[in-house]
Scaffold this motif. Structure first.
Motif, PDB file in Angstrom:
ATOM      1  N   GLU A 122      10.023  -5.856  -9.787  1.00 32.24           N
ATOM      2  CA  GLU A 122       8.864  -5.922 -10.680  1.00 32.24           C
ATOM      3  C   GLU A 122       8.274  -4.549 -10.986  1.00 32.24           C
ATOM      4  OE1 GLU A 122       6.154  -8.947  -9.257  1.00 32.24           O
ATOM      5  OE2 GLU A 122       7.488 -10.497 -10.046  1.00 32.24           O
ATOM      6  N   VAL A 123       8.231  -3.660  -9.997  1.00 35.19           N
ATOM      7  CA  VAL A 123       7.609  -2.354 -10.245  1.00 35.19           C
ATOM      8  C   VAL A 123       8.470  -1.170  -9.812  1.00 35.19           C
ATOM      9  CG1 VAL A 123       5.251  -3.276 -10.177  1.00 35.19           C
ATOM     10  CG2 VAL A 123       6.311  -2.438  -8.062  1.00 35.19           C
ATOM     11  N   GLY A 124       9.715  -1.419  -9.386  1.00 36.30           N
ATOM     12  CA  GLY A 124      10.629  -0.323  -9.075  1.00 36.30           C
ATOM     13  C   GLY A 124      10.282   0.450  -7.819  1.00 36.30           C
ATOM     14  N   VAL A 125       9.535  -0.189  -6.906  1.00 36.09           N
ATOM     15  CA  VAL A 125       9.098   0.498  -5.694  1.00 36.09           C
ATOM     16  C   VAL A 125       9.870  -0.042  -4.487  1.00 36.09           C
ATOM     17  CG1 VAL A 125       7.153   0.730  -4.072  1.00 36.09           C
ATOM     18  CG2 VAL A 125       6.793   1.081  -6.526  1.00 36.09           C
ATOM     19  N   VAL A 126      10.386   0.905  -3.670  1.00 33.87           N
ATOM     20  CA  VAL A 126      11.067   0.519  -2.426  1.00 33.87           C
ATOM     21  C   VAL A 126      10.017   0.426  -1.320  1.00 33.87           C
ATOM     22  CG1 VAL A 126      12.786   1.219  -0.708  1.00 33.87           C
ATOM     23  CG2 VAL A 126      13.215   1.618  -3.151  1.00 33.87           C
ATOM     24  N   VAL A 127      10.037  -0.672  -0.554  1.00 39.18           N
ATOM     25  CA  VAL A 127       9.045  -0.828   0.515  1.00 39.18           C
ATOM     26  C   VAL A 127       9.717  -0.883   1.879  1.00 39.18           C
ATOM     27  CG1 VAL A 127       7.319  -2.002  -0.910  1.00 39.18           C
ATOM     28  CG2 VAL A 127       9.043  -3.364   0.325  1.00 39.18           C
ATOM     29  N   THR A 136       0.844  -1.191   0.000  1.00 40.50           N
ATOM     30  CA  THR A 136       0.000   0.000   0.000  1.00 40.50           C
ATOM     31  C   THR A 136       0.883   1.246   0.000  1.00 40.50           C
ATOM     32  OG1 THR A 136      -0.132  -0.205   2.411  1.00 40.50           O
ATOM     33  CG2 THR A 136      -1.995  -1.048   1.137  1.00 40.50           C
ATOM     34  N   ASP A 137       0.284   2.376  -0.422  1.00 36.58           N
ATOM     35  CA  ASP A 137       1.023   3.642  -0.395  1.00 36.58           C
ATOM     36  C   ASP A 137       0.506   4.508   0.760  1.00 36.58           C
ATOM     37  OD1 ASP A 137      -1.369   4.722  -1.226  1.00 36.58           O
ATOM     38  OD2 ASP A 137      -0.616   5.472  -3.147  1.00 36.58           O
ATOM     39  N   ALA A 138       0.990   5.736   0.848  1.00 36.85           N
ATOM     40  CA  ALA A 138       0.640   6.611   1.974  1.00 36.85           C
ATOM     41  C   ALA A 138      -0.850   6.911   2.017  1.00 36.85           C
ATOM     42  CB  ALA A 138       1.452   7.902   1.895  1.00 36.85           C
ATOM     43  N   ALA A 139      -1.532   6.828   0.846  1.00 43.22           N
ATOM     44  CA  ALA A 139      -2.980   7.077   0.787  1.00 43.22           C
ATOM     45  C   ALA A 139      -3.771   5.783   0.998  1.00 43.22           C
ATOM     46  CB  ALA A 139      -3.344   7.713  -0.556  1.00 43.22           C
ATOM     47  N   ASP A 140      -3.081   4.714   1.379  1.00 43.81           N
ATOM     48  CA  ASP A 140      -3.684   3.395   1.592  1.00 43.81           C
ATOM     49  C   ASP A 140      -4.316   2.816   0.321  1.00 43.81           C
ATOM     50  OD1 ASP A 140      -3.926   1.213   3.259  1.00 43.81           O
ATOM     51  OD2 ASP A 140      -5.922   1.748   3.959  1.00 43.81           O
ATOM     52  N   ARG A 196       4.689  -1.301   2.977  1.00 40.40           N
ATOM     53  CA  ARG A 196       4.345   0.077   2.681  1.00 40.40           C
ATOM     54  C   ARG A 196       5.368   0.653   1.698  1.00 40.40           C
ATOM     55  NH1 ARG A 196       1.374   4.200   5.005  1.00 40.40           N
ATOM     56  NH2 ARG A 196      -0.098   2.501   5.253  1.00 40.40           N
ATOM     57  N   ALA A 197       4.855   1.271   0.625  1.00 35.91           N
ATOM     58  CA  ALA A 197       5.746   1.879  -0.366  1.00 35.91           C
ATOM     59  C   ALA A 197       6.270   3.210   0.162  1.00 35.91           C
ATOM     60  CB  ALA A 197       4.990   2.094  -1.666  1.00 35.91           C
ATOM     61  N   ILE A 198       7.556   3.429   0.010  1.00 35.64           N
ATOM     62  CA  ILE A 198       8.132   4.714   0.414  1.00 35.64           C
ATOM     63  C   ILE A 198       7.752   5.783  -0.611  1.00 35.64           C
ATOM     64  CG2 ILE A 198      10.337   5.946   0.649  1.00 35.64           C
ATOM     65  CD1 ILE A 198      11.442   3.407   1.992  1.00 35.64           C
TER      66      ILE A 198
END
Ligand SMILES: [Zn+2]
Length: 303
Positions: free
Chosen positions: A217-222, A174-178, A246-248
């Motif tokens: 896979e999607v280039g996102v740091v968690v 999830t991201d900061a906006a859930d 949680r995605a940074i």
């Protein structure tokens, strides 16, 4: 954090009675005992008795020809009744009466009782393993089943080979906006999205595998990788271990070989996608579905 309970394929109730497997006569004796319950698996399907609400595995007494099949001791219940799985050849799938259809674990895993779901998952996993480990990885000679179907032994050098389970991580990011990250693997049909998943590599912890797979896979740091629950997924031999993370930063950089599309969905957006039929959701038997519904806050009804 609440973990996921009652996952469809993690409900088994049988006592595996592993020490009984050491008895070299166990299967021979159980196959002579009419109180033994036999469940047959043929080409990934078992016979079930279906009713309006649920279904049950068709169990029968042993028959003479069962001794010539691959059989495995699945365990015993609280009354001491023994359960034996039989792996049949494709031509065996016959039901002259036509009353008990042959179904896959994916089809009936949610509908079966705890005992039956656990037995089916165990038998499916063992059957897959036996089928793909017919030869010794050390010397190449044929192997044969031993210990009531729970090992294979090399006919040349006597080495023992054990059933494999491959751990895979699956993560609700999830991201900061859930919003929830949903993505499509290139092997899936158009419109099918789910949470990310991948196999754990040698030398890697489960949490490290979550972070690596999401980044690859999607280039996102968690961060904040937290355990959520697990269930066997014997297609062919996985154990799916679920996490939240949680995605940074939600910016996506897709690896097109692994992921052809990915979206951050709010609950409203997910509802719209499902209702519009644009979004094929993972089946109810999967941990993915349970993870999506846990984030969503309730059951997601698809038509
Ligand atoms: Zn060998």
């Amino acid at each position: 954090m609440e973990t996921l309970r009652d996952l469809s394929l993690a409900r088994g109730t049988l006592d595996r009675a592993g020490l009984r497997r050491r008895d070299p006569d166990l299967l021979r004796l159980l196959l002579k005992d009419p109180s033994t319950r036999i469940v047959e698996l043929v080409g990934g399907r078992a016979q079930v008795i279906e009713s309006d609400r649920d279904c049950a595995l068709l169990l029968r007494s042993p028959e003479e020809q069962d001794a010539f099949r691959l059989t495995v001791f699945l365990g015993q219940d609280g009354h001491g009744t023994a359960y034996v799985g039989l792996v049949g050849a494709i031509g065996d799938a016959q039901d002259p009466s036509g009353t008990a259809p042959w179904r896959t674990l994916r089809e009936v895993g949610v509908l079966l009782s705890d005992r039956d779901a656990g037995m089916f998952a165990t038998l499916q996993g063992l059957a897959n393993w036996h089928a793909s480990h017919t030869h010794c990885p050390s010397c190449g000679a044929p192997t044969e089943p031993d210990q009531a179907g729970w090992i294979r032994r090399c006919t040349q050098d006597g080495t023992e080979h054990y059933p494999r389970t491959d751990p895979a991580v699956i993560m609700a990011v999830t991201d900061a906006a859930d919003r929830l990250l949903l993505a499509r693997n290139p092997n899936w049909p158009q419109g099918r999205l789910s949470v990310l998943a991948g196999f754990v590599e040698p030398g890697e912890s489960l949490e490290a595998a979550v972070a690596r797979e999401v980044f690859e896979e999607v280039g996102v740091v968690v961060e904040q990788v937290r355990y959520l629950g697990n269930q066997p997924w014997p297609f062919p031999s996985s154990l799916m271990v679920g996490f939240t993370a949680r995605a940074i930063d939600p910016t996506l950089h897709l690896d097109q070989e692994e992921i052809v599309e990915a979206v951050w969905a709010s609950r409203e957006e997910l509802r719209e996608m499902v209702l519009a039929g644009r979004f094929g959701i993972s089946p109810t038997v999967s941990i993915a579905r349970r993870m999506i519904e846990r984030w969503y806050g309730g059951l997601i009804v698809t038509t």
